[in-house]
Motif scaffolding. Sequence first.
Motif, PDB file in Angstrom:
ATOM      1  N   CYS A  45     -20.945  31.593  10.498  1.00  0.00           N
ATOM      2  CA  CYS A  45     -20.726  30.790  11.706  1.00  0.00           C
ATOM      3  C   CYS A  45     -21.355  29.410  11.538  1.00  0.00           C
ATOM      4  O   CYS A  45     -22.209  29.202  10.668  1.00  0.00           O
ATOM      5  CB  CYS A  45     -21.344  31.485  12.922  1.00  0.00           C
ATOM      6  SG  CYS A  45     -20.576  33.063  13.343  1.00  0.00           S
ATOM      7  N   VAL A  46     -20.951  28.479  12.390  1.00  0.00           N
ATOM      8  CA  VAL A  46     -21.594  27.170  12.474  1.00  0.00           C
ATOM      9  C   VAL A  46     -21.974  26.953  13.936  1.00  0.00           C
ATOM     10  O   VAL A  46     -21.119  27.011  14.825  1.00  0.00           O
ATOM     11  CB  VAL A  46     -20.664  26.041  12.004  1.00  0.00           C
ATOM     12  CG1 VAL A  46     -21.342  24.689  12.194  1.00  0.00           C
ATOM     13  CG2 VAL A  46     -20.259  26.242  10.555  1.00  0.00           C
ATOM     14  N   ARG A  64     -17.066  28.857  15.207  1.00  0.00           N
ATOM     15  CA  ARG A  64     -17.606  27.495  15.197  1.00  0.00           C
ATOM     16  C   ARG A  64     -17.941  27.097  16.627  1.00  0.00           C
ATOM     17  O   ARG A  64     -17.060  27.031  17.478  1.00  0.00           O
ATOM     18  CB  ARG A  64     -16.606  26.511  14.594  1.00  0.00           C
ATOM     19  CG  ARG A  64     -16.454  26.686  13.108  1.00  0.00           C
ATOM     20  CD  ARG A  64     -15.573  25.619  12.503  1.00  0.00           C
ATOM     21  NE  ARG A  64     -15.595  25.758  11.068  1.00  0.00           N
ATOM     22  CZ  ARG A  64     -16.366  25.053  10.252  1.00  0.00           C
ATOM     23  NH1 ARG A  64     -17.202  24.165  10.756  1.00  0.00           N
ATOM     24  NH2 ARG A  64     -16.322  25.230   8.952  1.00  0.00           N
ATOM     25  N   HIS A  66     -19.418  24.006  18.484  1.00  0.00           N
ATOM     26  CA  HIS A  66     -19.716  22.605  18.190  1.00  0.00           C
ATOM     27  C   HIS A  66     -20.833  22.058  19.078  1.00  0.00           C
ATOM     28  O   HIS A  66     -21.345  22.737  19.970  1.00  0.00           O
ATOM     29  CB  HIS A  66     -18.436  21.776  18.308  1.00  0.00           C
ATOM     30  CG  HIS A  66     -17.561  21.931  17.105  1.00  0.00           C
ATOM     31  ND1 HIS A  66     -17.527  21.024  16.077  1.00  0.00           N
ATOM     32  CD2 HIS A  66     -16.716  22.925  16.747  1.00  0.00           C
ATOM     33  CE1 HIS A  66     -16.691  21.431  15.147  1.00  0.00           C
ATOM     34  NE2 HIS A  66     -16.178  22.597  15.537  1.00  0.00           N
ATOM     35  N   PHE A  82     -12.976  29.098  17.953  1.00  0.00           N
ATOM     36  CA  PHE A  82     -13.381  27.693  17.869  1.00  0.00           C
ATOM     37  C   PHE A  82     -13.809  27.245  19.255  1.00  0.00           C
ATOM     38  O   PHE A  82     -13.027  27.341  20.207  1.00  0.00           O
ATOM     39  CB  PHE A  82     -12.225  26.833  17.366  1.00  0.00           C
ATOM     40  CG  PHE A  82     -12.516  25.350  17.355  1.00  0.00           C
ATOM     41  CD1 PHE A  82     -12.922  24.720  16.199  1.00  0.00           C
ATOM     42  CD2 PHE A  82     -12.366  24.581  18.505  1.00  0.00           C
ATOM     43  CE1 PHE A  82     -13.183  23.353  16.182  1.00  0.00           C
ATOM     44  CE2 PHE A  82     -12.626  23.220  18.513  1.00  0.00           C
ATOM     45  CZ  PHE A  82     -13.035  22.609  17.343  1.00  0.00           C
TER      46      PHE A  82
END
Length: 198
Positions: A45-46, A64, A66, A82
Amino acid sequence: MASQIPPQKFIAPTAIIDPTAVIGEGTRIWAFAQVMEHAVIGRDCVIGNGAYIDRHVTIGDRVRVHNKALLYHGITIEDDVFIGPGVCWTNDPWPRSGSTRDMTNARWRIHKGAVIGANTTILPDLSIGAYAVIGAGSLVSKPVPSHALVYGHPARIHGAVCRCGFVIRKNLDGAAVHKLHCEQCKADIPVIMPAEAL
């Protein structure tokens, strides 16, 4: 033969990670992010700069999140989702400064492959279907069906999205189930409308 070295996780020095949180291999957590007690984040994951992952939030693999996204208590995020910058979930439909909602049994789910555009706000107790796409700046006030393309303030259904990403813009009012065909990958796209259609 190349050695099979498992990917390592990366956590920026300024990130705040509670010791009870579970972070999967290959996951990267960037500066000033905060991960609270008993949160679970999967593999690869980010988690972007300044993102907030609340207590008991569960995040699947390859997600992800953000910068500055806010994921509050009660959310389960499945694989391959996302979440754009500044996305905010709310978890109390009637907030008051002097009381906190009992979230013991509260759970809603963001299903596999969903895409949530930047600065979207999602009201409490709403699930997002698999591969649904929510346009940037939307206000989501009702559940979103799988494969639906929704946007606006409040968000409304404006079409369907295939798993491959192909978009069909079409009015889906009326029938409960729509079978659409993807011109790109030739798959069928089932869009099952919720009881209260957006």
